[in-house]
Design a protein around this motif. Structure first.
Motif, short mmCIF file in Angstrom:
data_model
loop_
_atom_site.label_atom_id
_atom_site.label_comp_id
_atom_site.label_asym_id
_atom_site.label_seq_id
_atom_site.Cartn_x
_atom_site.Cartn_y
_atom_site.Cartn_z
N ARG A 69 0.84 -1.21 0.00
CA ARG A 69 0.00 0.00 0.00
C ARG A 69 0.87 1.25 0.00
NH1 ARG A 69 -4.28 -2.89 2.69
NH2 ARG A 69 -6.13 -2.54 1.38
N GLU A 70 1.91 1.26 0.83
CA GLU A 70 2.83 2.42 0.86
C GLU A 70 3.47 2.61 -0.50
OE1 GLU A 70 5.91 2.24 3.92
OE2 GLU A 70 4.38 1.45 5.29
N PHE A 71 3.93 1.51 -1.09
CA PHE A 71 4.59 1.55 -2.38
C PHE A 71 3.65 2.16 -3.44
CE2 PHE A 71 5.55 -0.26 -6.53
CZ PHE A 71 6.94 -0.19 -6.61
N LEU A 72 2.42 1.69 -3.47
CA LEU A 72 1.46 2.17 -4.46
C LEU A 72 1.06 3.63 -4.19
CD1 LEU A 72 -0.77 -1.04 -4.79
CD2 LEU A 72 0.89 -0.19 -6.47
N SER A 73 0.98 4.00 -2.93
CA SER A 73 0.66 5.39 -2.59
C SER A 73 1.76 6.33 -3.06
CB SER A 73 0.48 5.55 -1.08
OG SER A 73 -0.57 4.76 -0.63
N ASN A 74 3.01 5.93 -2.84
CA ASN A 74 4.15 6.74 -3.32
C ASN A 74 4.10 6.90 -4.82
OD1 ASN A 74 5.28 7.16 -0.84
ND2 ASN A 74 6.61 5.36 -0.94
N GLU A 75 3.83 5.81 -5.51
CA GLU A 75 3.78 5.85 -6.96
C GLU A 75 2.69 6.81 -7.43
OE1 GLU A 75 4.27 2.20 -9.77
OE2 GLU A 75 2.13 2.51 -9.57
N LYS A 76 1.59 6.82 -6.72
CA LYS A 76 0.46 7.68 -7.07
C LYS A 76 0.84 9.16 -6.93
CE LYS A 76 -4.06 7.33 -5.30
NZ LYS A 76 -5.16 6.45 -4.79
N THR A 77 1.58 9.48 -5.86
CA THR A 77 1.92 10.89 -5.66
C THR A 77 3.02 11.36 -6.60
OG1 THR A 77 3.26 10.16 -3.80
CG2 THR A 77 1.16 11.16 -3.27
N VAL A 78 3.91 10.42 -6.98
CA VAL A 78 4.99 10.79 -7.91
C VAL A 78 4.44 11.11 -9.28
CG1 VAL A 78 6.99 9.85 -9.16
CG2 VAL A 78 6.82 9.56 -6.71
N LYS A 79 3.46 10.29 -9.73
CA LYS A 79 2.94 10.43 -11.11
C LYS A 79 2.06 11.64 -11.25
CE LYS A 79 5.10 7.58 -13.31
NZ LYS A 79 5.78 7.88 -14.55
#
Ligand code: C2E
Ligand code: MG
Ligand code: MG
Ligand code: MG
Length: 288
Positions: A278-288
């Motif tokens: 979940r953390e990994f996917l959340s980070n990816e969401k904010t980067v993009k």
């Protein structure tokens, strides 16, 4: 360490069985311990799933995750699926474990795909023996209904061993699943199956190029060329391509230049417990 624990534990049972070959005895007793442990593993909640992101090079996002089973034994620690899945198969426990995996994977993707709309589906590994179950497709459908998920949320990874014997039967069940809307991937491609002509008739969506190939493309020009040809051939047959075991930036670059669609491996992410995912996917969401 798992081995020492196993050897310690089995001291109790020494001299029960006699074998002519010491190595064979070691292996047999180890399997027996694993088999006995497995009987309790499900009840005692020792099994769990980790999820490894697959990175789609077209969208630049994690569009799929692969569920990988983990067995956290109270004394032995983490037991590798490479070790206990074959034991579960021999002991006739793989169907039960297999359905548990599907249930847990669907439960997880249900929540995750609401939070992360780019995430298209979860892939699970299916052993050849699971496809011998006449009720397999029907039971999979039941589990999809249980979570009110469309079949496209689920992908099944099968290895070439599925097509070694009872080819027709396997193709029939995979075709049923594909018709239902479940996606099918050929895992560890290039390591086993010899007859390429079979690829034409397999009901696949994608092939996953084995890590053994990927690990050599940086140093071996012929391997790079081979991998490039596999990708081109798969595309020609209408399949997407995934490279597994991508560990370096250089491998990613070469694969990308060879038109790979998706990469999976430690370079991008290790298999993760669901909280960390979940953390990994959340980070990816904010980067993009
Ligand atoms: P697989 O399906 O080919 O899974 C890929 C394996 O490579 C995983 O090992 C994964 O952790 C590992 N891996 C991923 N990226 C890298 C990388 O960059 N470098 C290296 N060196 N390794 C990487 P794992 O989790 O130990 O699983 C091993 C095998 O066990 C799987 O191979 C699969 O065949 C089987 N397996 C795992 N979960 C299940 C399951 O739920 N059911 C069945 N039937 N088999 C399973
Ligand atoms: Mg796999
Ligand atoms: Mg694989
Ligand atoms: Mg494998």
């Amino acid at each position: 360490n798992a081995d020492t624990a196993l050897y310690r534990a089995k001291d109790a049972g020494r001299n029960r069985v006699y074998y002519f070959n010491y190595e064979m005895k070691e292996q047999f007793e180890k399997e027996l311990l694993l088999e006995q442990g497995l009987q309790k593993a499900l009840e005692k909640n020792e099994l769990m799933l980790h999820f490894q992101p697959q990175f789609d090079l077209h969208s630049g996002k994690t569009t799929r995750i692969e569920a990988l089973i983990r067995w956290n034994h109270p004394e032995w620690g983490m037991v590798s699926p490479d070790e206990f899945i074959p034991v579960a198969e021999k002991a006739g426990r793989i169907r039960e474990i297999g359905y548990w995996v599907i249930d847990k994977a669907l439960e997880s993707i249900k929540g995750l795909s609401k939070e992360y709309p780019d995430l298209e589906r979860v892939a699970i590994n299916v052993s050849a023996l699971q496809l011998r179950d006449k009720e397999f497709t029907r039971n999979v459908k039941k589990l999809l209904d249980k979570y009110r998920l469309s079949p496209g949320k689920l992908e099944m990874e099968v290895t070439e061993s599925v097509f070694m014997d009872r080819v027709e039967e396997s193709i029939k069940i995979l075709t049923e699943l594909k018709t239902l809307g479940v996606e099918i991937a050929l895992d560890d491609f290039g390591t086993g199956f010899s007859s390429l002509s079979y690829l034409r008739v397999l009901p696949l969506h994608r092939v996953k190029i084995d890590r053994v190939f990927v690990s050599q493309i940086e140093t071996d020009q012929k391997m790079l060329s081979l991998v490039g040809s596999i990708i081109e051939m798969a595309h020609g047959l209408g399949f997407e391509t995934v490279a597994e075991g991508v560990e370096t930036a250089a491998q990613l670059k070469l694969l990308s230049e060879s038109n790979i669609d998706t990469v999976q491996g430690y370079y991008y992410s290790r298999p993760l417990a669901i909280g960390v995912l979940r953390e990994f996917l959340s980070n990816e969401k904010t980067v993009k």
